[in-house]
Enzyme design. Structure first.
Site, PDB file in Angstrom:
ATOM      1  N   ASP A   1       0.829  -1.211   0.000  1.00 13.49           N
ATOM      2  CA  ASP A   1       0.000   0.000   0.000  1.00 13.49           C
ATOM      3  C   ASP A   1       0.866   1.265   0.000  1.00 13.49           C
ATOM      4  O   ASP A   1       1.839   1.370   0.753  1.00 13.49           O
ATOM      5  CB  ASP A   1      -0.886   0.030   1.238  1.00 13.49           C
ATOM      6  CG  ASP A   1      -1.809  -1.172   1.342  1.00 13.49           C
ATOM      7  OD1 ASP A   1      -1.352  -2.295   1.064  1.00 13.49           O
ATOM      8  OD2 ASP A   1      -2.971  -0.988   1.730  1.00 13.49           O
TER       9      ASP A   1
ATOM     10  N   HIS B   1      -1.130   4.500  -0.491  1.00  8.28           N
ATOM     11  CA  HIS B   1      -2.168   5.341   0.125  1.00  8.28           C
ATOM     12  C   HIS B   1      -1.866   6.834   0.049  1.00  8.28           C
ATOM     13  O   HIS B   1      -1.964   7.557   1.048  1.00  8.28           O
ATOM     14  CB  HIS B   1      -2.394   4.929   1.580  1.00  8.28           C
ATOM     15  CG  HIS B   1      -3.385   3.815   1.736  1.00  8.28           C
ATOM     16  ND1 HIS B   1      -4.691   3.906   1.303  1.00  8.28           N
ATOM     17  CD2 HIS B   1      -3.257   2.564   2.268  1.00  8.28           C
ATOM     18  CE1 HIS B   1      -5.324   2.788   1.567  1.00  8.28           C
ATOM     19  NE2 HIS B   1      -4.479   1.940   2.136  1.00  8.28           N
TER      20      HIS B   1
ATOM     21  N   ASP C   1      -4.027  -0.319  -3.466  1.00  9.49           N
ATOM     22  CA  ASP C   1      -4.209   0.814  -2.547  1.00  9.49           C
ATOM     23  C   ASP C   1      -3.144   1.887  -2.787  1.00  9.49           C
ATOM     24  O   ASP C   1      -2.369   2.250  -1.900  1.00  9.49           O
ATOM     25  CB  ASP C   1      -4.205   0.342  -1.087  1.00  9.49           C
ATOM     26  CG  ASP C   1      -5.556  -0.239  -0.665  1.00  9.49           C
ATOM     27  OD1 ASP C   1      -6.378  -0.511  -1.559  1.00  9.49           O
ATOM     28  OD2 ASP C   1      -5.776  -0.436   0.537  1.00  9.49           O
TER      29      ASP C   1
ATOM     30  N   ASP D   1      -6.151   7.262  -1.650  1.00 10.44           N
ATOM     31  CA  ASP D   1      -7.023   7.430  -0.470  1.00 10.44           C
ATOM     32  C   ASP D   1      -6.205   7.628   0.800  1.00 10.44           C
ATOM     33  O   ASP D   1      -5.082   7.146   0.939  1.00 10.44           O
ATOM     34  CB  ASP D   1      -7.981   6.244  -0.284  1.00 10.44           C
ATOM     35  CG  ASP D   1      -9.244   6.372  -1.123  1.00 10.44           C
ATOM     36  OD1 ASP D   1      -9.581   7.502  -1.522  1.00 10.44           O
ATOM     37  OD2 ASP D   1      -9.892   5.345  -1.378  1.00 10.44           O
ATOM     38  N   ARG D   2      -6.816   8.316   1.738  1.00 13.41           N
ATOM     39  CA  ARG D   2      -6.243   8.666   3.047  1.00 13.41           C
ATOM     40  C   ARG D   2      -5.128   9.697   2.909  1.00 13.41           C
ATOM     41  O   ARG D   2      -5.254  10.807   3.361  1.00 13.41           O
ATOM     42  CB  ARG D   2      -5.785   7.426   3.808  1.00 13.41           C
ATOM     43  CG  ARG D   2      -6.952   6.534   4.255  1.00 13.41           C
ATOM     44  CD  ARG D   2      -6.532   5.678   5.443  1.00 13.41           C
ATOM     45  NE  ARG D   2      -7.622   4.849   5.927  1.00 13.41           N
ATOM     46  CZ  ARG D   2      -8.399   5.149   6.955  1.00 13.41           C
ATOM     47  NH1 ARG D   2      -8.225   6.298   7.581  1.00 13.41           N
ATOM     48  NH2 ARG D   2      -9.343   4.333   7.350  1.00 13.41           N
TER      49      ARG D   2
ATOM     50  N   ASN E   1      -8.538  -2.734  -2.560  1.00  7.61           N
ATOM     51  CA  ASN E   1      -9.921  -2.433  -2.171  1.00  7.61           C
ATOM     52  C   ASN E   1     -10.212  -0.937  -2.202  1.00  7.61           C
ATOM     53  O   ASN E   1     -11.372  -0.521  -2.207  1.00  7.61           O
ATOM     54  CB  ASN E   1     -10.229  -3.006  -0.783  1.00  7.61           C
ATOM     55  CG  ASN E   1      -9.434  -2.342   0.319  1.00  7.61           C
ATOM     56  OD1 ASN E   1      -8.202  -2.326   0.286  1.00  7.61           O
ATOM     57  ND2 ASN E   1     -10.115  -1.789   1.312  1.00  7.61           N
ATOM     58  N   HIS E   2      -9.164  -0.104  -2.267  1.00 10.07           N
ATOM     59  CA  HIS E   2      -9.375   1.344  -2.363  1.00 10.07           C
ATOM     60  C   HIS E   2      -9.367   1.852  -3.796  1.00 10.07           C
ATOM     61  O   HIS E   2      -9.553   3.057  -4.000  1.00 10.07           O
ATOM     62  CB  HIS E   2      -8.347   2.102  -1.519  1.00 10.07           C
ATOM     63  CG  HIS E   2      -8.732   2.203  -0.079  1.00 10.07           C
ATOM     64  ND1 HIS E   2      -9.407   3.278   0.434  1.00 10.07           N
ATOM     65  CD2 HIS E   2      -8.575   1.333   0.945  1.00 10.07           C
ATOM     66  CE1 HIS E   2      -9.627   3.094   1.720  1.00 10.07           C
ATOM     67  NE2 HIS E   2      -9.127   1.917   2.057  1.00 10.07           N
TER      68      HIS E   2
ATOM     69  N   HIS F   1      -3.961  -8.162  -3.461  1.00  7.66           N
ATOM     70  CA  HIS F   1      -3.983  -7.130  -2.430  1.00  7.66           C
ATOM     71  C   HIS F   1      -4.467  -7.668  -1.095  1.00  7.66           C
ATOM     72  O   HIS F   1      -3.858  -7.418  -0.054  1.00  7.66           O
ATOM     73  CB  HIS F   1      -4.870  -5.964  -2.855  1.00  7.66           C
ATOM     74  CG  HIS F   1      -4.950  -4.891  -1.821  1.00  7.66           C
ATOM     75  ND1 HIS F   1      -3.891  -4.054  -1.544  1.00  7.66           N
ATOM     76  CD2 HIS F   1      -5.936  -4.537  -0.955  1.00  7.66           C
ATOM     77  CE1 HIS F   1      -4.214  -3.226  -0.569  1.00  7.66           C
ATOM     78  NE2 HIS F   1      -5.455  -3.501  -0.185  1.00  7.66           N
TER      79      HIS F   1
ATOM     80  N   ARG G   1     -12.906  -6.804   9.204  1.00  7.59           N
ATOM     81  CA  ARG G   1     -13.271  -5.585   8.485  1.00  7.59           C
ATOM     82  C   ARG G   1     -14.760  -5.519   8.165  1.00  7.59           C
ATOM     83  O   ARG G   1     -15.250  -4.496   7.689  1.00  7.59           O
ATOM     84  CB  ARG G   1     -12.482  -5.492   7.177  1.00  7.59           C
ATOM     85  CG  ARG G   1     -10.984  -5.481   7.361  1.00  7.59           C
ATOM     86  CD  ARG G   1     -10.288  -5.517   6.013  1.00  7.59           C
ATOM     87  NE  ARG G   1      -8.857  -5.734   6.150  1.00  7.59           N
ATOM     88  CZ  ARG G   1      -7.942  -4.769   6.249  1.00  7.59           C
ATOM     89  NH1 ARG G   1      -8.315  -3.518   6.224  1.00  7.59           N
ATOM     90  NH2 ARG G   1      -6.664  -5.057   6.358  1.00  7.59           N
TER      91      ARG G   1
ATOM     92  N   HIS H   1      -2.486  -4.730   2.243  1.00  4.14           N
ATOM     93  CA  HIS H   1      -3.802  -4.506   2.874  1.00  4.14           C
ATOM     94  C   HIS H   1      -3.773  -4.225   4.366  1.00  4.14           C
ATOM     95  O   HIS H   1      -4.753  -3.715   4.898  1.00  4.14           O
ATOM     96  CB  HIS H   1      -4.668  -5.743   2.581  1.00  4.14           C
ATOM     97  CG  HIS H   1      -6.139  -5.591   2.795  1.00  4.14           C
ATOM     98  ND1 HIS H   1      -6.849  -4.453   2.469  1.00  4.14           N
ATOM     99  CD2 HIS H   1      -7.067  -6.468   3.285  1.00  4.14           C
ATOM    100  CE1 HIS H   1      -8.132  -4.642   2.745  1.00  4.14           C
ATOM    101  NE2 HIS H   1      -8.287  -5.845   3.238  1.00  4.14           N
TER     102      HIS H   1
END
Length: 495
Positions: free
Chosen positions: A239, A241, A268, A271-272, A300-301, A349, A397, A424
């Protein structure tokens, strides 16, 4: 992270406990609060759990542990604790807030709306509750409208409506430029420096990159085979991110991508972190320049709901346009789901499956050009996590599953693989070897969200020896733009 456990009382109340037990439980809760305040969420969860073991009748203990689980992205556990808090005390209003937050985090807005509605009914004069209810209601109505305008699943293709010829390059633009519409090494080097200086790539070039990379991804299967020759090096990153300056540090430590220095980024990308646009355009640029030596898996993002909530959509709209945000969604839908290295290492992922009979051939044939479903192989590739215990369990999750070492072993044997690499999950060292070394996690965003204190890591492979070699690193400074700066205000208020 282990599932929350506590002794279930057959009946009774907090008044049935001795004063000493209640005092000890409260002291443990206070210690947990201190850890939480210092962002030591794992320790906070441990101490909240000890308090719950002593006093399972206090709704606030479950509520506090719920928000700690939210901070560690264990949304399923957060849901469970919020619901448990409400079982203990149905008037515990924070329980509805916590449960709504967890449901929003995994995209279940209609369910979250019911909890916000409950809060508003209980506290009609609570302005904050009204604001959250109103915002969540807007999201639910927007999603309903978007579903209504879709006809027989025919997708509006934004890419076909983009006219690059109508986009002029202004005379005062002095940034990186494509050469004859193509990405070059010079362009990539200039682009990375341009972004370091917090400058924006011209929209015409950004659109061109997206349209061209879309054509590459749509020609690939859902499982891409990668062949690495003996004596070479191959790097796998987890990730990112939106942590652009940490991405640049990876290239500083390990070298820029090239035919001689190939990479796989394992989902990923966005995001964030608030430099997601810079991250994804650089990664897509390298994909265009060296398509057979640079690989990207969907995370997943890389999905519409996550991008709406965790900042990427807002960032694209701020830096470019809503149309470009829609185009990103089209491109993400075409990202491969998995990569298989030398027929021995499978990279995805998230993780493995709720069925034991999933084969590589089945994965390769997945129709991935869509938003991920709520269950099944595609969902699990993006969302699942390993667990210590054998067998399978509901996901921490709230999406997909958790899978044990026996599940991993059976999957490897069925498909003649040595091990899997997945991402992840934040890990203190940036990586973790689990399931007797057969399930490896790599996470490449150090000090995730400026608060987790973890190292980042990447993996290098040097055939014919395919054993993983780990490089870890600390975070580097970045401009004063906080993570989640572009996130949905409703979610940001919880997280």
């Amino acid at each position: 992270m282990a599932a929350p456990t506590e002794k279930e009382p057959a009946s009774g109340s907090e008044s049935d406990l001795t004063d000493e037990v209640r005092r000890t439980a409260e002291e443990l809760k206070n210690q947990a609060n201190s850890y939480f305040k210092d962002k030591g969420y794992e320790k906070a969860i441990e101490f909240y759990s000890r308090a719950i073991d002593l006093n399972p009748y206090n709704a606030a203990y479950y509520g506090n542990r719920s928000i700690a689980y939210l901070r560690t992205e264990c949304f399923g556990y957060a849901l469970s604790d919020a619901s448990k808090a409400l079982e203990v005390d149905s008037s515990y209003v924070k329980g509805y807030y916590r449960r709504a937050s967890a449901n929003m985090a995994i995209g279940k807005f209609k369910i979250a709306l019911k909890d916000f509605e409950t809060v508003v009914k209980v506290r009609p004069n609570d302005k904050d509750a009204k604001a959250k209810f109103t915002e969540c209601n807007k999201i639910v109505k927007r999603q309903a409208f978007e579903r209504a305008i879709r006809v027989d699943d025919v997708k509006k293709c934004v890419s076909e409506s983009i006219n690059l010829e109508s986009m002029d390059i202004e005379d005062d633009y002095s940034g990186p430029a494509l050469e004859d519409g193509k990405v070059t090494v010079k362009f990539m080097e200039e682009l990375m420096e341009w972004f370091k200086a917090q400058k924006k790539l011209h929209r015409k070039y950004a659109y061109k990159i997206l349209l061209d990379v879309k054509e590459i991804f749509e020609q690939q299967p859902s499982l891409v085979d990668i062949k690495i020759s003996d004596g070479s090096k191959f790097t796998v990153c987890g990730d990112i991110h939106g942590q652009y300056y940490d991405l640049m540090n990876i290239f500083r430590l390990n070298g820029n991508p090239s035919k001689e220095n190939p990479y796989l980024f394992n989902g990923d990308f966005v995001d964030r972190g608030s430099f997601s646009v810079e991250c994804i355009l650089v990664l897509f640029g390298w994909k265009l320049l060296i398509p057979d030596s640079f690989f990207m898996s969907r995370g997943n993002h890389e999905t519409e709901t996550m991008n709406q909530m965790y900042g990427f959509e807002g960032e694209v709209k701020t830096k470019y346009s809503a149309q470009m945000a829609e185009l990103f969604t089209e491109v993400y839908n075409l990202l491969p789901l998995t990569h298989c290295i030398n027929s021995k290492i499978l990279c995805m992922h998230g993780g493995l499956f709720s069925r034991d009979d999933v084969t590589l051939e089945e994965i390769k044939k997945i129709d991935r050009n869509r938003q991920p479903p709520d269950s099944g192989v595609m969902c699990e590739l993006l969302w699942s996590d390993p667990q210590i215990l054998p067998g399978r369990a509901p996901s921490k999750r709230g999406v997909a599953i958790q899978f044990g070492p026996d599940v991993t072993q059976r999957f490897l044997e069925l498909n003649n693989l040595d091990y899997i690499i997945r991402s992840h999950e934040v890990k203190p060292l940036g990586y973790e070897e689990a399931h007797n070394g057969k399930c490896i996690t790599v996470f490449s965003a150090p000090n995730y969200c400026d608060q987790m204190g973890n190292k980042g890591a990447f993996i290098t492979l040097n055939p014919p020896d395919l054993s993983p070699k780990f490089t870890t690193y600390e975070c580097v400074p970045h401009p004063n733009v906080k993570p989640m700066a572009y996130a949905n205000s409703l979610l940001a208020s919880f997280m």
